[in-house]
Design a protein around this motif. Structure first.
Motif: not given
Ligand code: EPS
Length: 379
Positions: A14, A43, A49, A52-53, A110, A132-134, A334, A336
């Motif tokens: 973030h 991707r 998902r 966030r997507m 985690h 995070s996998a972001r 929040r 996936d």
């Molecule tokens: C992720 C948590 C989620 C995923 C995120 C990976 O994000 P958020 O916490 O903002 O809801 O959507 O993946 C991505 C944002 C992405 O682009 O792939 C986590 O905790 O790994």
């Protein structure tokens, strides 16, 4: 180990942006930036998902290393903005952020717990933002760059989901044409009926506040024989691919060819007998997944990788408060419920770099023209 092309990623989930700096690309290659955006788009397509997507529409900005779309041999700097930063700036601003509200309950599975112990943090957010996998946005990019070199050499990469929970695609011989069907499915499943069962499995898990993992398969066609090494363990193509795949968040294992199923076969059943006709060396099977002695052997390179179910659960597991050590349920964010299709696209891209590095080790890599010519002469 001496790799021509290396990279580093930066970025918190973030925070303002995800970035990658790629070093060692051959000069003189015309890079298609829209193709990078296409891989970023792929991707983001998977079913399962979270919210966030809908916020992110990943597009790359090129900050260095290219001129008029041509690689200069200098570091290629790529950046993708996090649209969600505007909603998180108060908490995530790199210079001045409000850090008073802390995340104090680690999620089992985690990076939360080992991460705070490693760095001595009292706020799990400092870990989860980077774990995070972001981050796969930044990791897919060097792969998406390297795959363009491979595609110019007619080396083709594919991936598809072969198992989600306990729902499996039947293991029959798959043709290259069939693999293209994966892109038409938001589950990346080449079998429509099985794909719908997978969808139901995700929906059931979602309703139950749970998550699901599974197995994806990656295939590469068109590799020349002898890429990699039997001489040095860390130059084996298999070692380098495994390191790249094991670096994807939530991946717990990789198996080449028929993998663990090979354990119950005898040598006479496992090994891929030669079949030479019209002066062409082929194999009667491909149990080894196109690799022998850590080198490509001319058959398609094939591996499976397993992704564990995502650890953030809406119905959380038991955990504890890191301040009081009192038992409490794990932190919820929040999330996936399944990111398997995304992981499969990431895997398909990231392996392009070790393959291109193996080509460069063999044929040279300062200039794209030299590399192309070296490979053509070999053929
Ligand atoms: C992720 C948590 C989620 C995923 C995120 C990976 O994000 P958020 O916490 O903002 O809801 O959507 O993946 C991505 C944002 C992405 O682009 O792939 C986590 O905790 O790994």
């Amino acid at each position: 180990m001496n790799e021509a092309i290396t990279y580093i990623t930066g970025g918190e989930s973030h925070g303002p942006a995800m970035t990658t700096i790629i070093r060692g690309l051959p000069a003189g290659f015309t890079l298609n930036v829209e193709q990078l955006n296409y891989q970023l788009w792929r991707r983001q397509q998977g079913y399962g998902r979270g919210g966030r997507m809908k916020i992110e529409k990943d597009r790359v900005a090129v900050l260095s290393g290219l001129r008029n779309s041509m690689t200069l041999g200098s570091p290629l700097t790529l950046m993708v903005q996090n649209n969600d930063f505007r909603n998180w700036q108060k908490k995530m601003d790199p210079v001045e952020a409000d850090v008073s509200e802390k995340v104090r309950v680690p999620r089992p599975g985690h990076a939360d717990y080992p991460g705070i112990v490693k760095y001595g943090f009292d706020d799990i957010r400092n870990v989860l933002e980077r774990a995070s996998a972001r981050e796969t946005v930044a990791r897919i990019l060097p792969g998406a760059v390297c795959r363009q070199f491979l595609e110019a050499l007619n080396i083709r990469l594919y991936s598809h989901v072969v198992q989600l929970g306990d729902i499996r695609v039947p293991r029959i011989g798959i043709e290259e044409e069939t693999l293209r069907l994966a892109d038409a499915s938001d589950l990346r499943c080449i079998d429509k009926v099985v794909g719908e069962e997978m969808r139901k499995e995700i929906e059931t898990a979602q309703k139950e506040g749970d998550s699901v993992g599974g197995v994806f398969q990656v295939l590469v066609y068109g590799l020349p024989v002898g890429l990699g090494s039997y001489v040095h363990w860390d130059d084996k193509l298999s070692s380098r691919i495994a390191a790249e795949i094991m670096g994807i968040q939530a991946v717990k294992g990789i198996a080449f060819g028929i993998g663990f199923d090979g354990a119950c076969l005898r040598g006479s059943q496992y090994h891929d007998a030669f079949d030479v006709s019209d002066k062409r060396v082929r194999r009667r099977s491909n149990h080894a997944g196109g690799l022998e002695g850590g080198m490509s052997n001319g058959e398609p390179l094939v591996f499976d990788a397993v992704m564990k179910p995502i650890p953030t659960l809406m119905k959380p597991l038991e955990s504890f408060d890191i301040g009081t050590l009192e038992p409490v349920d794990a932190h919820k964010e929040r999330t996936d419920s399944c990111a398997l299709p995304a992981a499969s696209v990431v895997a398909e891209n990231v392996i392009a770099r070790p393959i291109l590095n193996a080509l460069i080790a063999r044929f040279g890599g300062d200039r794209w023209e030299d590399l192309k010519q070296g490979i053509a002469e070999h053929d």
